[in-house]
Design an enzyme around this catalytic site. Structure first.
Site, PDB file in Angstrom:
ATOM      1  N   ASP A  42       0.855  -1.193   0.000  1.00  0.00           N
ATOM      2  CA  ASP A  42       0.000   0.000   0.000  1.00  0.00           C
ATOM      3  C   ASP A  42       0.891   1.242   0.000  1.00  0.00           C
ATOM      4  O   ASP A  42       2.010   1.215   0.525  1.00  0.00           O
ATOM      5  CB  ASP A  42      -0.898   0.006   1.248  1.00  0.00           C
ATOM      6  CG  ASP A  42      -2.181   0.793   1.029  1.00  0.00           C
ATOM      7  OD1 ASP A  42      -3.243   0.173   0.833  1.00  0.00           O
ATOM      8  OD2 ASP A  42      -2.107   2.050   1.034  1.00  0.00           O
ATOM      9  N   ASP A  68       4.022   2.920  -4.203  1.00  0.00           N
ATOM     10  CA  ASP A  68       3.034   3.664  -4.985  1.00  0.00           C
ATOM     11  C   ASP A  68       2.912   2.937  -6.323  1.00  0.00           C
ATOM     12  O   ASP A  68       3.909   2.797  -7.042  1.00  0.00           O
ATOM     13  CB  ASP A  68       3.535   5.102  -5.181  1.00  0.00           C
ATOM     14  CG  ASP A  68       2.559   5.968  -5.971  1.00  0.00           C
ATOM     15  OD1 ASP A  68       1.746   5.419  -6.738  1.00  0.00           O
ATOM     16  OD2 ASP A  68       2.629   7.201  -5.821  1.00  0.00           O
ATOM     17  N   VAL A  69       1.689   2.497  -6.658  1.00  0.00           N
ATOM     18  CA  VAL A  69       1.522   1.679  -7.870  1.00  0.00           C
ATOM     19  C   VAL A  69       1.758   2.447  -9.166  1.00  0.00           C
ATOM     20  O   VAL A  69       1.799   1.846 -10.231  1.00  0.00           O
ATOM     21  CB  VAL A  69       0.113   1.041  -7.959  1.00  0.00           C
ATOM     22  CG1 VAL A  69      -0.035  -0.129  -7.022  1.00  0.00           C
ATOM     23  CG2 VAL A  69      -0.982   2.063  -7.786  1.00  0.00           C
ATOM     24  N   TYR A 161     -12.979   7.871 -14.786  1.00  0.00           N
ATOM     25  CA  TYR A 161     -13.162   6.586 -14.100  1.00  0.00           C
ATOM     26  C   TYR A 161     -13.760   5.562 -15.058  1.00  0.00           C
ATOM     27  O   TYR A 161     -13.268   4.441 -15.185  1.00  0.00           O
ATOM     28  CB  TYR A 161     -14.054   6.786 -12.878  1.00  0.00           C
ATOM     29  CG  TYR A 161     -14.157   5.576 -11.976  1.00  0.00           C
ATOM     30  CD1 TYR A 161     -13.101   5.213 -11.141  1.00  0.00           C
ATOM     31  CD2 TYR A 161     -15.321   4.811 -11.927  1.00  0.00           C
ATOM     32  CE1 TYR A 161     -13.198   4.116 -10.294  1.00  0.00           C
ATOM     33  CE2 TYR A 161     -15.418   3.715 -11.087  1.00  0.00           C
ATOM     34  CZ  TYR A 161     -14.358   3.367 -10.270  1.00  0.00           C
ATOM     35  OH  TYR A 161     -14.458   2.278  -9.439  1.00  0.00           O
ATOM     36  N   LYS A 165     -11.536   2.252 -16.269  1.00  0.00           N
ATOM     37  CA  LYS A 165     -11.959   0.892 -15.897  1.00  0.00           C
ATOM     38  C   LYS A 165     -12.335   0.079 -17.134  1.00  0.00           C
ATOM     39  O   LYS A 165     -12.109  -1.130 -17.180  1.00  0.00           O
ATOM     40  CB  LYS A 165     -13.122   0.961 -14.904  1.00  0.00           C
ATOM     41  CG  LYS A 165     -12.731   1.533 -13.537  1.00  0.00           C
ATOM     42  CD  LYS A 165     -11.765   0.628 -12.780  1.00  0.00           C
ATOM     43  CE  LYS A 165     -11.580   1.077 -11.337  1.00  0.00           C
ATOM     44  NZ  LYS A 165     -10.716   0.174 -10.558  1.00  0.00           N
ATOM     45  N   THR A 196     -18.159   0.304   1.401  1.00  0.00           N
ATOM     46  CA  THR A 196     -16.777   0.192   1.897  1.00  0.00           C
ATOM     47  C   THR A 196     -16.316   1.576   2.386  1.00  0.00           C
ATOM     48  O   THR A 196     -16.913   2.594   2.014  1.00  0.00           O
ATOM     49  CB  THR A 196     -15.832  -0.250   0.759  1.00  0.00           C
ATOM     50  OG1 THR A 196     -15.937   0.715  -0.304  1.00  0.00           O
ATOM     51  CG2 THR A 196     -16.195  -1.624   0.222  1.00  0.00           C
TER      52      THR A 196
HETATM   53  N1  LIG Z   1     -16.585   0.544  -3.150  1.00  0.00           N
HETATM   54  C1  LIG Z   1     -17.230   0.506  -4.289  1.00  0.00           C
HETATM   55  O1  LIG Z   1     -18.450   0.745  -4.346  1.00  0.00           O
HETATM   56  C2  LIG Z   1     -16.502   0.142  -5.555  1.00  0.00           C
HETATM   57  C3  LIG Z   1     -17.280  -0.034  -6.696  1.00  0.00           C
HETATM   58  C4  LIG Z   1     -16.644  -0.355  -7.881  1.00  0.00           C
HETATM   59  C5  LIG Z   1     -15.262  -0.536  -7.901  1.00  0.00           C
HETATM   60  N2  LIG Z   1     -14.526  -0.344  -6.784  1.00  0.00           N
HETATM   61  C6  LIG Z   1     -13.076  -0.513  -6.896  1.00  0.00           C
HETATM   62  O2  LIG Z   1     -12.552  -1.158  -5.747  1.00  0.00           O
HETATM   63  C7  LIG Z   1     -11.214  -0.704  -5.525  1.00  0.00           C
HETATM   64  C8  LIG Z   1     -11.073  -0.024  -4.175  1.00  0.00           C
HETATM   65  O3  LIG Z   1     -11.452  -0.872  -3.172  1.00  0.00           O
HETATM   66  P1  LIG Z   1     -11.082  -0.589  -1.625  1.00  0.00           P
HETATM   67  O4  LIG Z   1     -12.382  -0.679  -0.910  1.00  0.00           O
HETATM   68  O5  LIG Z   1      -9.992  -1.491  -1.196  1.00  0.00           O
HETATM   69  O6  LIG Z   1     -10.584   0.945  -1.647  1.00  0.00           O
HETATM   70  P2  LIG Z   1      -9.586   1.838  -0.810  1.00  0.00           P
HETATM   71  O7  LIG Z   1      -9.800   3.227  -1.337  1.00  0.00           O
HETATM   72  O8  LIG Z   1      -9.792   1.556   0.640  1.00  0.00           O
HETATM   73  O9  LIG Z   1      -8.169   1.404  -1.319  1.00  0.00           O
HETATM   74  C9  LIG Z   1      -7.332   0.414  -0.787  1.00  0.00           C
HETATM   75  C10 LIG Z   1      -5.961   0.962  -0.594  1.00  0.00           C
HETATM   76  O10 LIG Z   1      -5.366   1.486  -1.798  1.00  0.00           O
HETATM   77  C11 LIG Z   1      -4.358   2.371  -1.377  1.00  0.00           C
HETATM   78  N3  LIG Z   1      -3.850   3.219  -2.459  1.00  0.00           N
HETATM   79  C12 LIG Z   1      -4.425   4.331  -2.988  1.00  0.00           C
HETATM   80  N4  LIG Z   1      -3.632   4.856  -3.940  1.00  0.00           N
HETATM   81  C13 LIG Z   1      -2.529   4.056  -4.013  1.00  0.00           C
HETATM   82  C14 LIG Z   1      -1.341   4.068  -4.796  1.00  0.00           C
HETATM   83  N5  LIG Z   1      -1.122   5.035  -5.700  1.00  0.00           N
HETATM   84  N6  LIG Z   1      -0.435   3.083  -4.625  1.00  0.00           N
HETATM   85  C15 LIG Z   1      -0.627   2.101  -3.698  1.00  0.00           C
HETATM   86  N7  LIG Z   1      -1.733   2.043  -2.920  1.00  0.00           N
HETATM   87  C16 LIG Z   1      -2.667   3.002  -3.078  1.00  0.00           C
HETATM   88  C17 LIG Z   1      -5.019   3.174  -0.267  1.00  0.00           C
HETATM   89  O11 LIG Z   1      -4.055   3.737   0.605  1.00  0.00           O
HETATM   90  C18 LIG Z   1      -5.885   2.125   0.411  1.00  0.00           C
HETATM   91  O12 LIG Z   1      -5.322   1.636   1.614  1.00  0.00           O
HETATM   92  C19 LIG Z   1     -10.926   0.330  -6.605  1.00  0.00           C
HETATM   93  O13 LIG Z   1     -10.262  -0.248  -7.697  1.00  0.00           O
HETATM   94  C20 LIG Z   1     -12.323   0.801  -6.972  1.00  0.00           C
HETATM   95  O14 LIG Z   1     -12.379   1.397  -8.253  1.00  0.00           O
HETATM   96  C21 LIG Z   1     -15.126  -0.006  -5.614  1.00  0.00           C
END
Ligand SMILES: NC(=O)c1ccc[n+]([C@@H]2O[C@H](COP(=O)([O-])OP(=O)(O)OC[C@H]3O[C@@H](n4cnc5c(N)ncnc54)[C@H](O)[C@@H]3O)[C@@H](O)[C@H]2O)c1
Length: 268
Positions: A42, A68-69, A161, A165, A196
């Protein structure tokens, strides 16, 4: 309990932006519950450590790393440390995703590029780093977390977005075919409306209150409730497991049936 036994799982975005379990954190814990060694990565090292603590408190094993990804050097360091510690990578799970408001006329060029970088280029960079290892092993599974927004207008005006995606889906399909005969599978998961910590931070600006957000998102689902991180986690475990050995190149909606409906909007 052992669908990930002897497997090494690399989860990018394994933390959660708030308390509780987001999609990435739940997936990391679920892989560990199935016996996998899970490398939790992360940009926020504390968030990665928090996920690893949950895994270790349940008797699981893994590693917490910061990266950082969007940075190939960070990803290279993660892959190197993973190989040093575990010697292989069986599952690559790309969870990181952000959104930025705005249609094509309103979004800024900067926000467009940032969303593309974080949501799409990130998966290119992690796959670029991990695929040669999987190819040498003759096996591997890639899980890319996309969104129902990749195939549907959901009501939020966030053009970057949608586009990022959608591109992630076809990127996944291309890898699935290119590597199908090499023992490597690639699949995308399309979450629908999931309750979430992520939604509080990322899309709360579209509603007057979090109660209103919950009510509208619940109402949109044919099941009349949002899903949660565990729904994404268990779908991921299945697609990454050997039980799914003949499944590649799919986009699996995990959305309570929302993709089947004719119309809908998460904001109205
Ligand atoms: N929650 C929803 O309704 C929903 C719906 C559709 C898709 N998604 C997808 O689900 C995923 C997010 O899920 P989540 O609940 O784990 O979200 P989240 O935002 O809690 O992300 C998980 C982690 O990603 C980390 N992160 C952010 N930017 C980063 C970077 N540049 N490098 C490394 N880490 C990084 C954050 O610090 C966080 O801890 C996304 O791809 C999102 O598009 C979510």
């Amino acid at each position: 309990m052992d669908r990930m036994k002897n497997k090494v799982v690399l989860v990018f975005g394994a933390g959660s932006v708030g308390p509780g379990f987001g999609n990435g954190k739940a997936a990391a814990v679920a892989y560990a519950r199935e016996g996998g060694s899970v490398v939790c990565v992360d940009v926020n090292l504390d968030a990665a450590r928090n996920t690893l603590e949950v895994i270790e408190s349940e008797g699981g094993a893994g590693l917490a790393l910061a990266a950082d990804v969007t940075k190939s050097a960070d990803i290279a360091a993660v892959v190197e440390k993973t190989m040093e510690r575990f010697g292989r990578i069986d599952v690559l799970h790309n969870n990181v995703g952000i959104n930025a408001p705005g249609g094509a006329a309103e979004a800024t060029e900067e926000s467009w590029r940032r969303v593309m970088d974080v949501n799409l280029t990130s998966a290119f960079l992690t796959c670029k780093a991990v695929l040669p290892i999987m190819e040498r092993q003759g096996s591997g599974a890639i899980i890319n977390i996309s969104s129902l927004a990749s195939i549907r207008w959901t009501g939020y005006p966030y053009v970057s977005y949608y586009a990022s995606k959608a591109a992630l889906n076809h990127f996944t399909r291309a890898i699935a075919i290119e590597y199908a005969a090499k023992g490597i599978r690639a699949n995308a998961i399309l979450p629908g409306v999931m309750d979430t910590p992520h939604i509080q931070k990322q899309i709360s600006g579209y509603y007057g209150s979090s109660e209103e957000m919950k009510a509208k998102r619940d109402a949109l689902s044919p099941m009349k409730r949002q899903g949660d991180g565990w729904d994404i986690a268990w779908a991921s475990v299945f697609l990454a497991s050997d039980e799914a050995k003949y499944i590649t190149g799919v986009e699996l909606p995990v959305d309570g049936g929302l993709h089947v409906t004719v119309s809908g909007s998460v904001t109205s």
